[in-house]
Design an enzyme around this catalytic site. Structure first.
Site, short mmCIF file in Angstrom:
data_model
loop_
_atom_site.label_atom_id
_atom_site.label_comp_id
_atom_site.label_asym_id
_atom_site.label_seq_id
_atom_site.Cartn_x
_atom_site.Cartn_y
_atom_site.Cartn_z
CG MET A 159 -2.13 -0.93 1.07
SD MET A 159 -3.15 -0.55 -0.38
CE MET A 159 -3.69 1.11 0.03
CG HIS A 160 3.79 2.42 2.97
ND1 HIS A 160 4.73 2.43 3.97
CD2 HIS A 160 2.61 2.71 3.58
CE1 HIS A 160 4.16 2.72 5.12
NE2 HIS A 160 2.88 2.88 4.92
CD GLU A 161 6.73 0.53 -3.54
OE1 GLU A 161 6.78 1.18 -4.62
OE2 GLU A 161 7.68 0.51 -2.73
#
Length: 300
Positions: free
Chosen positions: A231-233
């Site tokens: 999700m950080h990507e």
């Protein structure tokens, strides 16, 4: 215990109790390099030693742990690092001994998550606890999607993560949180009493039980980290809008909001000499009433 660290201390008490205190006053217990290295050094020592039975992890004054530094967030945003590079958030879970998180002060972001990975968690009535990730424009990390749900329950954890709002410990207690929440001045004594209860049992049995209790959590955490990084990507790495939100909002979370003191009553100028003498007493009374109402010390 003799350590190289200047910001983390470890004190051995009778019955095999070790109190680990985080005290990076310059960084207000954000995860500075000094604090990270101090925690790694301390828990490595605990891992090697053979005389300890239980660990108490605590902070100083009004701060337990304040999460990542602004520089560390910017590094992730630029794609230079990942939050998993730090490897300290689940140190309490990974420790072979039972760990009590005596969260006497504010817990912010990854700092709150780190405390919630402990085997037993104590919060204080007065302190603020917040998962501010969404305020910065990215989804939660540091295992918060697991640790908060595990300790708080699904509904309250989801609200905390989705709304990114602060809660005083007493608010969480009123919302039905089953963790112990006590006045800040009683957190240390409560933690020590619990540690003595735990330390009645043999070290080998405690280690064996800790291993049994955390086996599933450690397996689940690997998948949790994988999902959070994915999700950080999408929400964090390389995003200019996230960069702007970090720049605009970061300082607001490092100083958890406090209730605003009521404005001072206007003073009649015709009685200036009398009122000037009474004003300090009026102000002191207002501060005392407010502190009593909010269950805080006046100096907070």
């Amino acid at each position: 215990i003799a350590l190289q660290s200047r910001v983390v201390t470890a004190t051995v008490h009778p019955e095999g109790i070790v109190v680990v205190k985080m005290e990076d006053r310059g960084a207000k217990n954000m995860f500075s390099e000094a604090l990270l290295e101090g925690l790694k050094e301390t828990f490595a020592h605990i891992e090697r030693a053979s005389a300890y039975k239980v660990v108490i992890l605590t902070g100083y004054d009004n701060y337990f742990a304040s999460g990542g530094t602004k520089e560390s967030l910017l590094s992730v945003q630029k794609g230079k690092t990942k939050f998993t590079d730090i490897g300290i958030f689940h140190v309490a879970l990974e420790c072979k001994l039972p760990v009590i998180a005596a969260m006497q002060g504010h817990g912010i972001g990854a700092g709150w998550s780190m405390g919630m990975f402990a085997d037993i968690v104590l919060l204080s009535d007065e302190s603020r606890y917040v998962s501010p990730y969404m305020n910065y424009g990215f989804t939660p990390g540091a295992g918060a999607t697991y640790s908060l749900t595990d300790k708080m329950g699904l509904d309250l954890a989801r609200e905390s993560l989705l709304a990114a709002q602060q809660y005083a410990g007493r608010e969480l207690k009123e919302r039905g949180l089953t963790l112990r929440v006590v006045p800040r001045m009683k957190v240390d004594a409560t933690a020590m009493a619990l540690a003595r209860q735990v330390a009645r049992f043999s070290r080998s049995r405690l280690i064996g039980l800790k291993r049994q209790l955390t086996a599933n959590a450690l397996r689940t955490l690997e998948e949790t980290y994988r999902r959070e990084l994915a999700m950080h990507e999408k929400t964090f790495v390389g995003r200019p809008d996230t960069l702007a939100q970090i720049q605009n909002n970061f300082h607001q979370e490092i100083e958890p909001s406090s209730p605003v003191e009521p404005q001072q009553p206007a003073v009649e100028r015709s009685n200036a000499s009398v009122d000037s003498e009474a004003l300090p007493a009026v102000t002191a009374t207002l501060k005392t009433l407010l502190a009593t109402e909010l269950q805080m010390r006046e100096r907070d």
